[in-house]
Design a protein around this motif. Structure first.
Motif, PDB file in Angstrom:
ATOM      1  N   LEU A 106       0.830  -1.202   0.000  1.00 55.78           N
ATOM      2  CA  LEU A 106       0.000   0.000   0.000  1.00 55.78           C
ATOM      3  C   LEU A 106       0.864   1.251   0.000  1.00 55.78           C
ATOM      4  O   LEU A 106       0.562   2.222  -0.690  1.00 55.78           O
ATOM      5  CB  LEU A 106      -0.899   0.023   1.232  1.00 55.78           C
ATOM      6  CG  LEU A 106      -2.183  -0.779   1.083  1.00 55.78           C
ATOM      7  CD1 LEU A 106      -2.893  -0.852   2.408  1.00 55.78           C
ATOM      8  CD2 LEU A 106      -3.107  -0.132   0.068  1.00 55.78           C
ATOM      9  N   MET A 107       1.921   1.199   0.759  1.00 53.36           N
ATOM     10  CA  MET A 107       2.784   2.378   0.796  1.00 53.36           C
ATOM     11  C   MET A 107       3.361   2.657  -0.572  1.00 53.36           C
ATOM     12  O   MET A 107       3.387   3.791  -1.034  1.00 53.36           O
ATOM     13  CB  MET A 107       3.903   2.151   1.812  1.00 53.36           C
ATOM     14  CG  MET A 107       3.525   2.665   3.182  1.00 53.36           C
ATOM     15  SD  MET A 107       4.732   2.324   4.424  1.00 53.36           S
ATOM     16  CE  MET A 107       6.176   3.082   3.780  1.00 53.36           C
ATOM     17  N   GLU A 108       3.796   1.588  -1.223  1.00 53.14           N
ATOM     18  CA  GLU A 108       4.359   1.778  -2.562  1.00 53.14           C
ATOM     19  C   GLU A 108       3.328   2.375  -3.498  1.00 53.14           C
ATOM     20  O   GLU A 108       3.606   3.308  -4.257  1.00 53.14           O
ATOM     21  CB  GLU A 108       4.800   0.428  -3.129  1.00 53.14           C
ATOM     22  CG  GLU A 108       6.169  -0.019  -2.684  1.00 53.14           C
ATOM     23  CD  GLU A 108       6.455  -1.423  -3.195  1.00 53.14           C
ATOM     24  OE1 GLU A 108       6.024  -1.722  -4.324  1.00 53.14           O
ATOM     25  OE2 GLU A 108       7.087  -2.180  -2.470  1.00 53.14           O
ATOM     26  N   GLN A 109       2.115   1.778  -3.422  1.00 54.49           N
ATOM     27  CA  GLN A 109       1.062   2.263  -4.316  1.00 54.49           C
ATOM     28  C   GLN A 109       0.733   3.715  -4.035  1.00 54.49           C
ATOM     29  O   GLN A 109       0.508   4.511  -4.939  1.00 54.49           O
ATOM     30  CB  GLN A 109      -0.192   1.419  -4.136  1.00 54.49           C
ATOM     31  CG  GLN A 109      -0.113   0.119  -4.878  1.00 54.49           C
ATOM     32  CD  GLN A 109      -1.333  -0.739  -4.633  1.00 54.49           C
ATOM     33  OE1 GLN A 109      -2.074  -0.501  -3.686  1.00 54.49           O
ATOM     34  NE2 GLN A 109      -1.531  -1.718  -5.474  1.00 54.49           N
TER      35      GLN A 109
ATOM     36  N   ALA B 175       3.281   5.883  -5.528  1.00 54.50           N
ATOM     37  CA  ALA B 175       3.121   5.935  -6.984  1.00 54.50           C
ATOM     38  C   ALA B 175       1.934   6.807  -7.375  1.00 54.50           C
ATOM     39  O   ALA B 175       2.015   7.615  -8.294  1.00 54.50           O
ATOM     40  CB  ALA B 175       2.942   4.521  -7.534  1.00 54.50           C
ATOM     41  N   LEU B 176       0.829   6.662  -6.645  1.00 59.92           N
ATOM     42  CA  LEU B 176      -0.365   7.448  -6.953  1.00 59.92           C
ATOM     43  C   LEU B 176      -0.105   8.930  -6.752  1.00 59.92           C
ATOM     44  O   LEU B 176      -0.518   9.766  -7.548  1.00 59.92           O
ATOM     45  CB  LEU B 176      -1.524   7.031  -6.050  1.00 59.92           C
ATOM     46  CG  LEU B 176      -2.300   5.809  -6.527  1.00 59.92           C
ATOM     47  CD1 LEU B 176      -3.237   5.351  -5.446  1.00 59.92           C
ATOM     48  CD2 LEU B 176      -3.089   6.148  -7.777  1.00 59.92           C
ATOM     49  N   ASP B 177       0.577   9.214  -5.683  1.00 62.61           N
ATOM     50  CA  ASP B 177       0.865  10.609  -5.391  1.00 62.61           C
ATOM     51  C   ASP B 177       1.663  11.221  -6.537  1.00 62.61           C
ATOM     52  O   ASP B 177       1.377  12.323  -7.007  1.00 62.61           O
ATOM     53  CB  ASP B 177       1.659  10.676  -4.082  1.00 62.61           C
ATOM     54  CG  ASP B 177       1.486  12.016  -3.427  1.00 62.61           C
ATOM     55  OD1 ASP B 177       2.428  12.476  -2.787  1.00 62.61           O
ATOM     56  OD2 ASP B 177       0.395  12.591  -3.582  1.00 62.61           O
ATOM     57  N   LEU B 178       2.639  10.467  -6.959  1.00 64.20           N
ATOM     58  CA  LEU B 178       3.471  10.933  -8.051  1.00 64.20           C
ATOM     59  C   LEU B 178       2.636  11.159  -9.310  1.00 64.20           C
ATOM     60  O   LEU B 178       2.742  12.191  -9.970  1.00 64.20           O
ATOM     61  CB  LEU B 178       4.562   9.874  -8.326  1.00 64.20           C
ATOM     62  CG  LEU B 178       5.685  10.335  -9.252  1.00 64.20           C
ATOM     63  CD1 LEU B 178       6.476  11.438  -8.586  1.00 64.20           C
ATOM     64  CD2 LEU B 178       6.585   9.170  -9.589  1.00 64.20           C
ATOM     65  N   ALA B 179       1.785  10.176  -9.579  1.00 64.82           N
ATOM     66  CA  ALA B 179       0.950  10.287 -10.778  1.00 64.82           C
ATOM     67  C   ALA B 179       0.045  11.500 -10.686  1.00 64.82           C
ATOM     68  O   ALA B 179      -0.126  12.235 -11.655  1.00 64.82           O
ATOM     69  CB  ALA B 179       0.118   9.016 -10.938  1.00 64.82           C
ATOM     70  N   ARG B 180      -0.492  11.711  -9.520  1.00 60.27           N
ATOM     71  CA  ARG B 180      -1.381  12.857  -9.371  1.00 60.27           C
ATOM     72  C   ARG B 180      -0.644  14.152  -9.606  1.00 60.27           C
ATOM     73  O   ARG B 180      -1.120  15.042 -10.299  1.00 60.27           O
ATOM     74  CB  ARG B 180      -1.996  12.852  -7.961  1.00 60.27           C
ATOM     75  CG  ARG B 180      -2.988  13.959  -7.715  1.00 60.27           C
ATOM     76  CD  ARG B 180      -3.564  13.877  -6.309  1.00 60.27           C
ATOM     77  NE  ARG B 180      -2.543  13.986  -5.292  1.00 60.27           N
ATOM     78  CZ  ARG B 180      -2.084  15.121  -4.809  1.00 60.27           C
ATOM     79  NH1 ARG B 180      -2.570  16.251  -5.245  1.00 60.27           N
ATOM     80  NH2 ARG B 180      -1.155  15.120  -3.902  1.00 60.27           N
TER      81      ARG B 180
END
Lengths: 149, 739
Positions: free
Chosen positions: B321-324, B327-332
């Motif tokens: 979850l932390m990795e995801q 990654a999501l934060d970066l994508a956002r």
């Protein structure tokens, strides 16, 4: 009778006409339209109305005398009559026309004939009244006064 | 005194006398010393229940002693006093001895039973000792288990748990060997996973369906197994007798066994096997308490392992979850940056693109006004047309991008729905008539006259849809219908995600535009609303347009909480574009009208509409005159006609309004209206057509609207009413009085 009395009489007479439903506010609208540009407007319109009504009544009588009554035609005439009377503000006549139309729809010959009688009656009543009123107005005018609103 | 006794009384023998004398003396001594001893010892001991007996016994002995003592004096001739004392002593002695004898009958059984009790107590003490020994052993076992558990539970690492178990067990029970067999992935074999002594166990498997193994797995007790069993043959066969071997099952609980709602299913349990071997040649045997210890440990191990497994799982999930998350934060952030960049770009391009466009269009149109040769004119016209097209394209693209990122908002306001349709019709009629297409508009009677919504964009949508219909039809007719969509019909199977919610303040307007044009093939239908995708058939190539129109319409319709789609039976069969949008219902008509009326100056003056050319058609002379007068009073230039033919002859583009008395309901007024529409179809200056009627029913009003009239006034008309009506009419170009 002096001017003032004449004027009073005219006013009372008019009031009575309204009171007795011979005329409604449409008539007063017509009076509003009369001004110095068109001083005889009301008289002209009313005269027009009388002529039209005579014609229509004759037509109606003829139509209802036929062996096979063309109710559509009768209805058309009555409709015209209704229109004219409402333009003048002859309320009673208008009401009589409405009743007449109902009988026409029902194709009730008896009813129609009765209504025609009624219509004639109302029409002659209002005609008389209006003519008296105009006479009064003429009297006032010839006496040098102005017609009260 | 010679008597006849059998033996004559001889003279006293001195030796005998001496012995008697001595014996008596010692007897007396003994007899006196016994009580003393008794007293002494009784005094010493704390408990002696039979004091009274002792006293008696003492008395008895003392008296006996006394007797014997006094006897000493009777050997020689003695006086009477001595004799009486002797006699008294004897009597007393006799008394006491009898009493004592009697007492002893009671006392001796008691004394005996004391002995019995003593024996009993000794046995009891021995038994308690034994039990104590057992309890101590148990307690020791418990201590071992606790210690083992502590060791096992102090770590959450699976391997450490197992290793610690083996080590501690080996230590506690002084085992020669301790091994753990784990089931393989397939579940069909047991694999030797951990051993105590052998540091590098050889990979060694045993099939799981061995009878011994099954026996062990079937119960939670530790069971003695034969040292020759395959699981027990861990050591090379030595010359010594192998020690006893015990095996116990260790339940392995997996996360998958724990379903959300049920407890772990017992049937699908997997087990590991723990094998413990006593030292060989030690002649030790497995004691009950040792077996119990082993069982307790096995249970604890199972629990510890399951905890470890759960923890592992949750750690893994958390890491994932932390990795995801990262990654999501970066994508956002990337997306945001991209949107910002694009908005900036658009804002700049918006201005940069429009400025030159504006210049081109303005200057080209100016150029058009000057003197040009025909070729030059043609060129300039082409330039203008192309730049107009380009301007439209730029607008479309900018609009679409604004629509896409959600920054577009509708301009809501109350507007006349009928007027919108009429406007569209007016705009489209020229093009349609050039292509000889017949356009008809049909508005449902229950369609509200006024609605709340974005008028401009709704018109844009309708225009776009109708425009498409015209564009793609080479001949035939276009039928536009608009009505209020009923809730049942709102759910369209083609649009499952469209869920309209009818409410009191809103209604759903459904507009259908049916054309008889080239149609759309079913596989192209989904692409119609995609940006820039256009049907690439040759017929449509030349019609221009960027293919954005429908996409924009779709966006607008979605903003209006509606849905748009196209139905077509195939190429050449025409198509129908349908859209539904949600519009608000304005509060009350009067409230809407009121501000308009207030805005108007109260003008009692005569010339409210100076020189306004109007035409009055009325078959009834009287009402014709009245109406004419009314209008003249308001300053209009009135022409009157008495029949429909006259009306058609007289009507011209100079007339701004045509008042028609529809005394005969139906056909005639329809015909006249149509003719007037036709007559003035080409130019923009069609006079407004207003019906005058005394009919107050809705049907008349609906009819008038439908046949294309612009207004309806109820007779009788007062001057004020006519004035206000005319001003409303001229301002809004439509007026249907509320009935």
């Amino acid at each position: 009778m002096d001017l003032f009395q004449l004027q009073r009489r005219l006013v009372d007479y008019r009031a009575s006409l309204y009171h007795e439903d011979f005329l409604d506010e449409q008539f007063s609208q017509l009076q509003d339209l009369q001004d110095e540009n068109n001083p005889d407007f009301v008289v002209e319109v009313v005269t027009l109305f009388f002529e039209d009504s005579e014609r229509l009544l004759n037509e109606l009588a003829k139509a209802l005398e036929q062996p096979i009554i063309d109710f559509k035609r009768v209805d058309a005439h009555v409709h015209q009559f209704k229109g004219s009377s409402s333009s003048i503000g002859a309320q009673r006549v208008q009401k009589a026309c409405i009743a007449f139309r109902n009988y026409c729809e029902e194709q009730n010959v008896e009813g129609c004939l009765k209504c025609l009688q009624q219509l004639r009656h109302e029409y002659s009543l209002v005609k008389t009244k209006l003519e008296s009123m105009f006479q009064l107005e003429q009297q006032i005018l010839s006496a040098g006064g102005s017609i009260p609103m | 005194m010679a008597c006849n006794c059998i033996e004559p009384q001889g003279p006293p023998d001195d030796l005998l006398m001496k012995y008697q004398y001595i014996s008596d003396f010692f007897i007396a001594l003994a007899y006196f010393s016994i009580p003393l001893e008794l007293i002494y010892f009784v005094k010493k001991s704390a408990v002696f229940p039979y004091r009274w007996v002792l006293v008696q016994f003492g008395a008895f002995i003392v008296l006996c002693g006394a007797t014997h003592l006094i006897n000493l004096w009777t050997f020689t001739p003695h006086t009477r006093t001595v004799a009486s004392v002797m006699t008294t002593a004897k009597v007393l002695t006799a008394l006491v001895s009898c009493v004592t004898a009697l007492m002893l009958v009671h006392i001796i059984p008691d004394l005996l039973s004391v002995k019995t009790r003593e024996l009993f107590l000794k046995n009891k003490a021995a038994e308690l000792d034994r039990e104590m020994g057992l309890i101590r052993t148990q307690e020791e076992t418990g201590r071992h288990v606790r210690m083992l558990t502590h060791e096992i539970r102090s770590t959450l690492d699976r391997h450490t748990i197992l290793r610690t178990t083996l080590v501690e067990l080996g230590r506690t029970l002084s085992l020669e060997e301790c091994a753990l067999w784990m089931p393989t992935r397939t579940g069909l074999e047991l694999q030797l996973s951990y051993t105590l002594r052998q540091q590098n166990p050889v990979v060694y498997t045993v099939p799981i369906h061995h009878p011994v193994i099954n026996q062990v797995f079937s119960t939670n007790h530790a069971i003695n197994i034969s040292p020759n069993c395959p699981v027990a043959r861990l050591r090379p066969a030595g010359k010594y007798l192998p020690g006893e071997v015990v095996a116990v099952r260790v339940p392995l609980l997996h996360l998958s066994n724990f379903h959300i709602n049920d407890w772990p299913e017992l049937s699908t349990k997997r087990y590991a096997l723990m094998v413990l071997m006593l030292p060989s040649d030690s002649a030790r045997q497995w004691h009950i308490h040792e077996l119990e210890l082993v069982e307790a440990v096995a249970d604890q191990v199972a629990v510890a392992l399951s905890h470890a497994a759960i923890l592992e799982e949750s750690m893994r999930a958390r890491n994932l979850l932390m990795e995801q998350n990262v990654a999501l934060d970066l994508a956002r952030r990337e997306a945001e940056t991209a949107i910002h960049a694009r908005n900036d770009f658009l804002a700049v391009m918006n201005h940069e693109m429009r400025t030159p466009m504006h210049a081109i269009i303005a200057l080209s149109s100016l150029l058009q006004e000057t003197e040009l040769t025909p070729e030059q004119r043609l060129m300039v016209e082409t330039i203008l047309k192309s730049s107009n097209l380009l301007a439209t394209l730029i607008n479309d693209v900018l609009d679409l991008s604004r629509l896409e990122d959600g920054s577009l908002q509708l301009d809501l306001g109350t507007f006349n729905l009928y007027a919108v349709f009429k406007e569209v019709l007016k705009l489209i009629k020229p093009i349609a008539s050039v292509k000889k297409l017949h356009v008809s508009l049909s508005l449902a009677p229950d369609l509200p006259e006024y609605a709340i919504g974005d008028e401009k964009r709704l018109m844009q949508t309708i225009l776009n849809v109708v425009g498409n219909a015209v564009k793609f039809s080479k001949e035939g007719s276009i039928a536009i219908t608009a009505f209020v969509a009923k809730p049942e019909t709102l759910r369209d199977s083609r649009a499952p995600e469209f869920l309209p919610v009818p409410s009191d303040n809103h209604f759903y307007l459904r507009v259908q535009v049916k054309d008889s044009g080239c149609g759309v093939s079913p596989q192209d239908i989904p692409n119609l609303f995609t940006k820039f995708a256009q049907n690439q058939s040759t017929a449509t190539r030349n019609s221009g347009g960027s293919g954005l129109g429908l996409a924009i319409c779709k966006r607008f319709v979605s903003l209006m909480e509606g849905h748009i789609w196209i139905e077509s039976e195939g190429l050449g069969k025409g198509c129908t574009a349908i859209f539904i949008v949600k519009l608000g219902i304005p509060e009350r008509m009067n409230e809407y009208k009121l501000p308009c009326m207030l805005k108007m100056p109260i003008n009692h003056g005569h010339t409210a509409f100076p020189g306004l050319k109007v035409l009055v058609m009325d078959e009834n002379g009287v009402s014709r005159t009245v109406t004419k007068e009314l209008l003249m009073h308001l300053g209009c230039d009135v022409t009157t006609v008495g029949s429909s033919d006259e009306c058609l002859r007289s009507v011209s583009h100079k007339h701004k309004v045509v008042f028609m008395d529809i005394c005969v309901p139906g056909t005639d007024s329809h015909r006249i209206t149509d003719r007037i529409h036709e007559k003035f179809a080409k130019c923009n200056e069609r006079p407004l057509i207003v019906a005058l009627t005394g009919n107050t029913d809705k049907l008349t009003k609906e009819n008038c609207m439908r046949i294309g009239m612009d207004g309806l006034i109820l007779k009788p008309v007062s001057l004020d009413k006519m004035r206000s009506v005319l001003s409303d009419l001229l301002e809004h170009r439509v007026l249907f009085e509320g009935i």
